[in-house]
Scaffold this active site. Sequence first.
Site, PDB file in Angstrom:
ATOM      1  N   ALA A   1      21.982 -45.926  47.921  1.00 18.51           N
ATOM      2  CA  ALA A   1      21.535 -47.231  48.360  1.00 18.51           C
ATOM      3  C   ALA A   1      20.228 -47.714  48.892  1.00 18.51           C
ATOM      4  O   ALA A   1      20.269 -48.443  49.996  1.00 18.51           O
ATOM      5  CB  ALA A   1      22.996 -47.763  48.905  1.00 18.51           C
TER       6      ALA A   1
ATOM      7  N   HIS B   1      16.647 -48.904  50.157  1.00 17.95           N
ATOM      8  CA  HIS B   1      16.029 -50.211  50.447  1.00 17.95           C
ATOM      9  C   HIS B   1      14.551 -49.768  50.949  1.00 17.95           C
ATOM     10  O   HIS B   1      14.305 -48.500  51.269  1.00 17.95           O
ATOM     11  CB  HIS B   1      16.666 -51.086  51.440  1.00 17.95           C
ATOM     12  CG  HIS B   1      17.410 -50.257  52.605  1.00 17.95           C
ATOM     13  ND1 HIS B   1      16.516 -49.850  53.636  1.00 17.95           N
ATOM     14  CD2 HIS B   1      18.558 -49.938  53.130  1.00 17.95           C
ATOM     15  CE1 HIS B   1      17.158 -49.304  54.661  1.00 17.95           C
ATOM     16  NE2 HIS B   1      18.416 -49.335  54.374  1.00 17.95           N
TER      17      HIS B   1
ATOM     18  N   HIS C   1      14.123 -47.220  53.607  1.00 20.27           N
ATOM     19  CA  HIS C   1      14.031 -45.640  53.093  1.00 20.27           C
ATOM     20  C   HIS C   1      12.556 -45.496  52.385  1.00 20.27           C
ATOM     21  O   HIS C   1      12.126 -44.369  52.476  1.00 20.27           O
ATOM     22  CB  HIS C   1      15.090 -45.493  51.945  1.00 20.27           C
ATOM     23  CG  HIS C   1      16.726 -45.687  52.469  1.00 20.27           C
ATOM     24  ND1 HIS C   1      17.437 -46.552  52.085  1.00 20.27           N
ATOM     25  CD2 HIS C   1      17.327 -44.811  53.332  1.00 20.27           C
ATOM     26  CE1 HIS C   1      18.652 -46.376  52.603  1.00 20.27           C
ATOM     27  NE2 HIS C   1      18.499 -45.219  53.507  1.00 20.27           N
TER      28      HIS C   1
ATOM     29  N   GLY D   1      15.161 -42.652  60.477  1.00 11.91           N
ATOM     30  CA  GLY D   1      14.712 -44.306  60.781  1.00 11.91           C
ATOM     31  C   GLY D   1      15.388 -44.276  62.433  1.00 11.91           C
ATOM     32  O   GLY D   1      16.387 -43.816  62.691  1.00 11.91           O
TER      33      GLY D   1
ATOM     34  N   LYS E   1      16.531 -46.969  63.278  1.00 20.13           N
ATOM     35  CA  LYS E   1      17.653 -47.816  63.516  1.00 20.13           C
ATOM     36  C   LYS E   1      18.873 -46.948  63.851  1.00 20.13           C
ATOM     37  O   LYS E   1      19.597 -47.506  64.535  1.00 20.13           O
ATOM     38  CB  LYS E   1      17.778 -48.657  61.953  1.00 20.13           C
ATOM     39  CG  LYS E   1      19.050 -49.528  62.095  1.00 20.13           C
ATOM     40  CD  LYS E   1      19.447 -50.100  60.809  1.00 20.13           C
ATOM     41  CE  LYS E   1      20.174 -49.422  59.871  1.00 20.13           C
ATOM     42  NZ  LYS E   1      21.676 -49.008  60.346  1.00 20.13           N
TER      43      LYS E   1
ATOM     44  N   MET F   1      16.891 -53.454  58.098  1.00 18.15           N
ATOM     45  CA  MET F   1      17.497 -53.264  56.942  1.00 18.15           C
ATOM     46  C   MET F   1      18.474 -52.029  56.867  1.00 18.15           C
ATOM     47  O   MET F   1      18.241 -51.187  57.551  1.00 18.15           O
ATOM     48  CB  MET F   1      16.117 -52.913  55.899  1.00 18.15           C
ATOM     49  CG  MET F   1      15.455 -53.841  55.661  1.00 18.15           C
ATOM     50  SD  MET F   1      14.140 -53.381  54.256  1.00 18.15           S
ATOM     51  CE  MET F   1      13.163 -55.213  54.365  1.00 18.15           C
TER      52      MET F   1
ATOM     53  N   ARG G   1      24.456 -51.190  54.551  1.00 15.28           N
ATOM     54  CA  ARG G   1      25.517 -51.964  54.664  1.00 15.28           C
ATOM     55  C   ARG G   1      25.356 -53.577  54.783  1.00 15.28           C
ATOM     56  O   ARG G   1      26.201 -54.294  54.625  1.00 15.28           O
ATOM     57  CB  ARG G   1      26.347 -51.520  55.971  1.00 15.28           C
ATOM     58  CG  ARG G   1      26.844 -50.037  55.759  1.00 15.28           C
ATOM     59  CD  ARG G   1      27.760 -49.927  57.175  1.00 15.28           C
ATOM     60  NE  ARG G   1      28.432 -48.622  56.768  1.00 15.28           N
ATOM     61  CZ  ARG G   1      28.202 -47.530  57.257  1.00 15.28           C
ATOM     62  NH1 ARG G   1      26.975 -47.261  57.831  1.00 15.28           N
ATOM     63  NH2 ARG G   1      29.226 -46.495  57.003  1.00 15.28           N
TER      64      ARG G   1
END
Length: 287
Positions: free
Chosen positions: A39, A41, A44, A154, A156, A191, A194
């Site tokens: 998935a 974005h 990534h 990442g 995040k 980003m 989810r």
Amino acid sequence: MLLKDSSLIAVRDVESLRRRVQAWRRDNLSIALVPTMGALHKGHITLMDRAKKMADRVIATIFVNPKQFGPREDFAAYPRQENADFELLNAAGVDLLFAPDVPAMYPQGFATSVHVSGVSDVLDGVARPGHFDGVATVVTKLLLQALPDIALFGEKDYQQLAVIRRFVADLNIPVDIIQVPTVRDPDGLAMSSRNAYLTPAERAIAPGIYAAISLAARQIAAGEDIAQTLAAAKTTLTQQGFGTIDYVDARHAETLQPLTSRDEPGRILAAVHLGRARLIDNVAIPK
Ligand code: PAF
């Protein structure tokens, strides 16, 4: 092995992955690994771009890892879009996609789990019991399957990075872990795959997390009381319409233990529910 009309090669089994890696090694090429759950974005793709700058060959992995989802979490619903991901990776110039299925990763009789004490036992380790054992187990496998020079993750998922650094050091896995800054939408929302769960109304609220933790980080840096600042941030999030707050906390940036002094490197980390989504984010506390 799957071969499509592109320069990107996709393999689903460890032997094909290893054959390709061995051929690159014979040619003295350096290798970067970018593990993902798909998935994909822009966050990534930033990891892929950075990997391409740092190594001769880039392997991306896509594996929605059942071991890192709790029984009431979104494993079945997790977005899967392999064809679109393949196109994105091909356009990004990735050399190899490793996309095993569950039996290839966890064959019949699989019985090993990697548990990291300390950094795994706080924050998401409490909110999502077993989650980091699943992450540590699959990332250990991916690193040993591909044996890259570097692997990129990442920022995040800040706690995930701390867990990965710990077991890589403890298990002497010969790889450099590269931390890549969070990629944000223009309004500040980190980003995440989810974010696809958010309704338009929730999407409008979602940037409030980054705003709240950024403000809290500045206030703590300016000398305001840590506990009061965090309580005020949580109140703001609730008033803005967020759901359950798993945590908004100030932690030591490396150990993830509670921050006791502003002289220590600090990080604010948050996990907050919004509709079907559970959003996480983190920022550094400026010095
Ligand atoms: O961050 C992720 O997407 C996953 O936790 C990872 C590192 C690919 C392991 O499944």
